[in-house]
Design a protein around this motif. Sequence first.
Motif, PDB file in Angstrom:
ATOM      1  N   UNK A 237       0.823  -1.217   0.000  1.00  0.00           N
ATOM      2  CA  UNK A 237       0.000   0.000   0.000  1.00  0.00           C
ATOM      3  C   UNK A 237       0.853   1.261   0.000  1.00  0.00           C
ATOM      4  N   UNK A 238       2.037   1.207   0.599  1.00  0.00           N
ATOM      5  CA  UNK A 238       2.928   2.374   0.608  1.00  0.00           C
ATOM      6  C   UNK A 238       3.474   2.655  -0.786  1.00  0.00           C
ATOM      7  N   UNK A 239       3.866   1.606  -1.496  1.00  0.00           N
ATOM      8  CA  UNK A 239       4.385   1.788  -2.852  1.00  0.00           C
ATOM      9  C   UNK A 239       3.295   2.321  -3.774  1.00  0.00           C
ATOM     10  N   UNK A 240       2.075   1.838  -3.579  1.00  0.00           N
ATOM     11  CA  UNK A 240       0.963   2.299  -4.431  1.00  0.00           C
ATOM     12  C   UNK A 240       0.639   3.765  -4.158  1.00  0.00           C
ATOM     13  N   UNK A 241       0.677   4.159  -2.899  1.00  0.00           N
ATOM     14  CA  UNK A 241       0.453   5.557  -2.539  1.00  0.00           C
ATOM     15  C   UNK A 241       1.551   6.439  -3.138  1.00  0.00           C
ATOM     16  N   UNK A 242       2.799   5.992  -3.006  1.00  0.00           N
ATOM     17  CA  UNK A 242       3.929   6.768  -3.532  1.00  0.00           C
ATOM     18  C   UNK A 242       3.852   6.900  -5.049  1.00  0.00           C
ATOM     19  N   UNK A 243       3.550   5.812  -5.726  1.00  0.00           N
ATOM     20  CA  UNK A 243       3.485   5.841  -7.184  1.00  0.00           C
ATOM     21  C   UNK A 243       2.409   6.800  -7.675  1.00  0.00           C
ATOM     22  N   UNK A 244       1.259   6.788  -7.027  1.00  0.00           N
ATOM     23  CA  UNK A 244       0.186   7.684  -7.459  1.00  0.00           C
ATOM     24  C   UNK A 244       0.524   9.136  -7.140  1.00  0.00           C
ATOM     25  N   UNK A 245       1.163   9.394  -6.035  1.00  0.00           N
ATOM     26  CA  UNK A 245       1.576  10.769  -5.724  1.00  0.00           C
ATOM     27  C   UNK A 245       2.560  11.275  -6.775  1.00  0.00           C
ATOM     28  N   UNK A 246       3.482  10.413  -7.196  1.00  0.00           N
ATOM     29  CA  UNK A 246       4.410  10.787  -8.267  1.00  0.00           C
ATOM     30  C   UNK A 246       3.650  11.094  -9.550  1.00  0.00           C
ATOM     31  N   UNK A 247       2.726  10.204  -9.917  1.00  0.00           N
ATOM     32  CA  UNK A 247       1.995  10.365 -11.168  1.00  0.00           C
ATOM     33  C   UNK A 247       1.136  11.620 -11.156  1.00  0.00           C
ATOM     34  N   UNK A 248       0.476  11.898 -10.036  1.00  0.00           N
ATOM     35  CA  UNK A 248      -0.374  13.086  -9.926  1.00  0.00           C
ATOM     36  C   UNK A 248       0.465  14.363  -9.975  1.00  0.00           C
ATOM     37  N   UNK A 249       1.614  14.334  -9.320  1.00  0.00           N
ATOM     38  CA  UNK A 249       2.491  15.505  -9.344  1.00  0.00           C
ATOM     39  C   UNK A 249       2.974  15.772 -10.765  1.00  0.00           C
ATOM     40  N   UNK A 250       3.287  14.714 -11.464  1.00  0.00           N
ATOM     41  CA  UNK A 250       3.719  14.839 -12.864  1.00  0.00           C
ATOM     42  C   UNK A 250       2.642  15.522 -13.702  1.00  0.00           C
TER      43      UNK A 250
END
Length: 386
Positions: A237-250
Motif C-alpha cells: 500500500x505504501x508503494x501504491x500511494x507513492x506511485x500515485x503521488x508521483x503520477x499526480x504531481x507529474x
Amino acid sequence: MTHTLNPTADLATDIDDVARLLTPDGERVSDPDLERWVADVDSAALRSLYRDMVLVRRIDTEGVALQRQGQLGLWAPCQGQEATQVGTARAFRADDFVFPSYREIGVNHVRGAKPADFVIAWRGEEHSTYNPYDINTATPQIIIGAQALHAVGYAMGIKIDGTDQVAAAYFGDGASSQGDVNEALVFASSFRVPVVFVCTNNQWAISEPVAVQAKFPIAGRAPGFGIPSMRVDGNDVLACLAAMRWALDNARHGNGPAFIEAVTYRMGPHTTSDDPTRYRDKEEVERWRRRDPIARVEALLRAEGAFDDAFAAEVAADADRLGAEVRAATLGATSREPIGVLDHVYAEPHSGLDEERTWFASYLDGFASTELSTDAEPATSEGAAR
C-alpha cells in the motif's frame, strides 16, 4: 520517473521485478524513488490505510455473500487488491475525477461511496448507483477498457479549463489488450493531458493468464507512447500511494500523462459467475495468499508497536458496522414498478412515449392475467358437469 524494468521478465513467474517499500513479511525496504513521496506517512497514517483496507475487504465479503444468497445478481470481488485500490486512491484530491472499472470497490470507498452505492447497481435497482458528481467518480464501467477513453476526454477538458485537476482511469491487465486503452494512450500522449492510467495486473483476465497477453511488463508499453511509467508491488500500500503521488504531481505540473502497473492478484473469481478452480491451481493461490496486503501492514505496525488488541477490536467493530450497513442497504432496497423504466427518458413528454407506455402497460397486464389464472382453484369434475 520510470522504474527500471527487466526486458526479459516472464510475468507469469517474475513478480519481484517491481518497486516496493514493504516486503510480503512486512519489513520496510529502501527505494529512493518512492520514499520521498511517502515521507509524511507515520504510524497513524499507516493505521488509517490498514483500516481502509480491512473495511474494503468486509464490503467485498458481504457482496459475495449477498450474491450467493440471491440478493444481488452478480458481484466482482476485489480480495487481494485492496492495497492497489486504497493506496492509489488515497493520493487523490477531492476535485480529481476518477474513472473506475467494475472491481474498484476500494477506490469508491476512499472516494466517499455510501453503503448502498456498492450494491444497488448489482441488484439492478433505479439509477443503478451513485451520482458521479457526489464523489467525483464515474459510475463503474462494465465495457472493458472504455473508461480509459472517458478519462482522457475529461482530462482534455481539464487542460482547456487550465486547472490543475487530474483524471485517472483504472483497468485490468486484460483491458490492456483492448483497442480503447491503446487509443487512450495515444490521445493522452499526443495532447499531453493530465491523466493517470492505473493498470491493475491481477494475473488473470477472466481465465486467460497475463503471460499470454503480455510477454514483457505491461508498464514497459507506456514509454513507447511517450508516457513515463512505473511498475510497483500492488500488494504494497505504501508503494501504491507513492506511485500515485508521483503520477499526480507529474500531471499537475503540466508534464502530461503517467502510467502505473500494480502487480497484484485476484484471490477470488473474476465474478461470482466464474469458477477459478477450472483454470488455476491451489499452489498459485496459496503463494499469493502469503503476500496478503493487509497482513503485511499489520506486521509492520506490530513491529513499530502501533498495533495492539484494542486497535484490532476497534477496526473489527468498524468493519462489522459497515458490513451491516451494506447488508441493510441491499435487503431494504425497493424496486420500482416496471413501468417506471419509461420515466425520465425525455425532458419533455411526447406522444411517442405515451404510445410506448400504453403498449408496455398492456404487456405487463398480460403477466398479471396469467398469474390470476394460475392461482385459481382448478375446477372439479362435478363442478365442470354443472
